[in-house]
Enzyme design. Structure first.
Site, PDB file in Angstrom:
ATOM      1  N   LYS A 121      -8.740 -60.942 -20.628  1.00 45.19           N
ATOM      2  CA  LYS A 121      -9.923 -61.126 -21.471  1.00 45.19           C
ATOM      3  C   LYS A 121     -10.327 -62.593 -21.527  1.00 45.19           C
ATOM      4  O   LYS A 121     -11.498 -62.934 -21.344  1.00 45.19           O
ATOM      5  CB  LYS A 121      -9.648 -60.610 -22.885  1.00 45.19           C
ATOM      6  CG  LYS A 121     -10.894 -60.584 -23.772  1.00 45.19           C
ATOM      7  CD  LYS A 121     -10.557 -60.676 -25.232  1.00 45.19           C
ATOM      8  CE  LYS A 121     -10.289 -62.102 -25.649  1.00 45.19           C
ATOM      9  NZ  LYS A 121     -10.111 -62.290 -27.097  1.00 45.19           N
ATOM     10  N   ASP A 139     -13.238 -57.335 -25.699  1.00 45.34           N
ATOM     11  CA  ASP A 139     -12.468 -57.532 -26.922  1.00 45.34           C
ATOM     12  C   ASP A 139     -12.661 -56.311 -27.813  1.00 45.34           C
ATOM     13  O   ASP A 139     -13.196 -55.286 -27.379  1.00 45.34           O
ATOM     14  CB  ASP A 139     -12.901 -58.820 -27.628  1.00 45.34           C
ATOM     15  CG  ASP A 139     -14.336 -58.751 -28.158  1.00 45.34           C
ATOM     16  OD1 ASP A 139     -15.039 -57.740 -27.912  1.00 45.34           O
ATOM     17  OD2 ASP A 139     -14.760 -59.700 -28.833  1.00 45.34           O
TER      18      ASP A 139
END
Length: 228
Positions: A121, A139
């Protein structure tokens, strides 16, 4: 509504109303963004933006951070979630940047993930924001919004599965900004506990809202039957 049409309408809405969408993390260069994104894991951008100015004043670059003592770094980030692990990772990350990358933040997801504390991420955020590459960081906000609207199937149960699905349908040139569209929509409108459906301009294409309307209609029909 077909999935392609749902994506088309979503991209059309955001392109017209929010053509510019950016990270809310405060940074001045790739090094600062890398530190900020690393600190933002399971923490709010607002809190990170409070912590980073004094941290960056003390450690303005990878070289200075690479020589830092754990206790000092910890003292700057103690109000951030998981400060012990993050302090260790920040120092290790800076040391590797200096040793392997001449203090420069790498531009590939694979290289970024070799840095301590940097997962997929975080790597996706860096290559998207700094290098404008078509990477989709997933996220909690992106994960939640994508499922609620119906951009991804229920079977997409991991961030990577959601990432692959979004990349498949969002035009390459729109991926960097689409990442921010979904995050900001989840942060301010499609919030976790009580989504603000009444304020949402996307409710006409949202599967979650469609399901809520069906429940309301069924309840109304049941009440009508009891009264007759």
């Amino acid at each position: 509504m077909l999935k392609k049409e749902r994506y088309k309408q979503l991209i059309g809405y955001f392109s017209e109303n929010f053509p510019i969408a950016e990270t809310e993390l405060a940074y001045r260069n790739p090094y600062e963004l890398l530190v900020a994104v690393s600190l933002s894991a399971q923490c709010t951008d607002k809190r990170v933006n409070i912590v980073t100015p004094p941290l960056f004043e003390r450690f303005p670059d990878a070289e200075s951070l690479s020589k830092a003592e754990f206790d000092e770094v910890f003292s700057y980030i103690r109000s951030i979630s998981y400060p012990n692990n993050k302090a260790k990772h920040l120092i290790g990350m800076a040391q590797r940047l200096v040793r392997e990358y001449n203090s420069e933040v790498p531009s590939s997801i694979e290289e970024l993930q070799t840095l301590p504390g940097v997962g997929r991420k975080t790597a996706n955020v860096i290559v998207s924001v700094i290098y404008n590459q078509p990477a989709m960081a997933v996220d909690t906000h992106v994960f939640r919004v994508s499922h609620r609207i119906g951009l991804v199937p229920k079977s997409a149960t991991t961030p990577l599965a959601v990432e692959k699905e979004l990349i498949k349908y969002i035009p390459t040139e729109s991926v960097p900004v689409a990442h921010h569209w979904l995050i900001l929509h989840g942060r301010y409108i499609c919030v976790a506990r009580s989504p603000k459906c009444g304020e949402c301009a996307l409710k006409g294409l949202c599967k979650h809202f469609e399901a809520l309307e069906r429940k309301v209609m069924k309840a109304a029909e049941k009440e009508k039957m009891l009264l007759t």
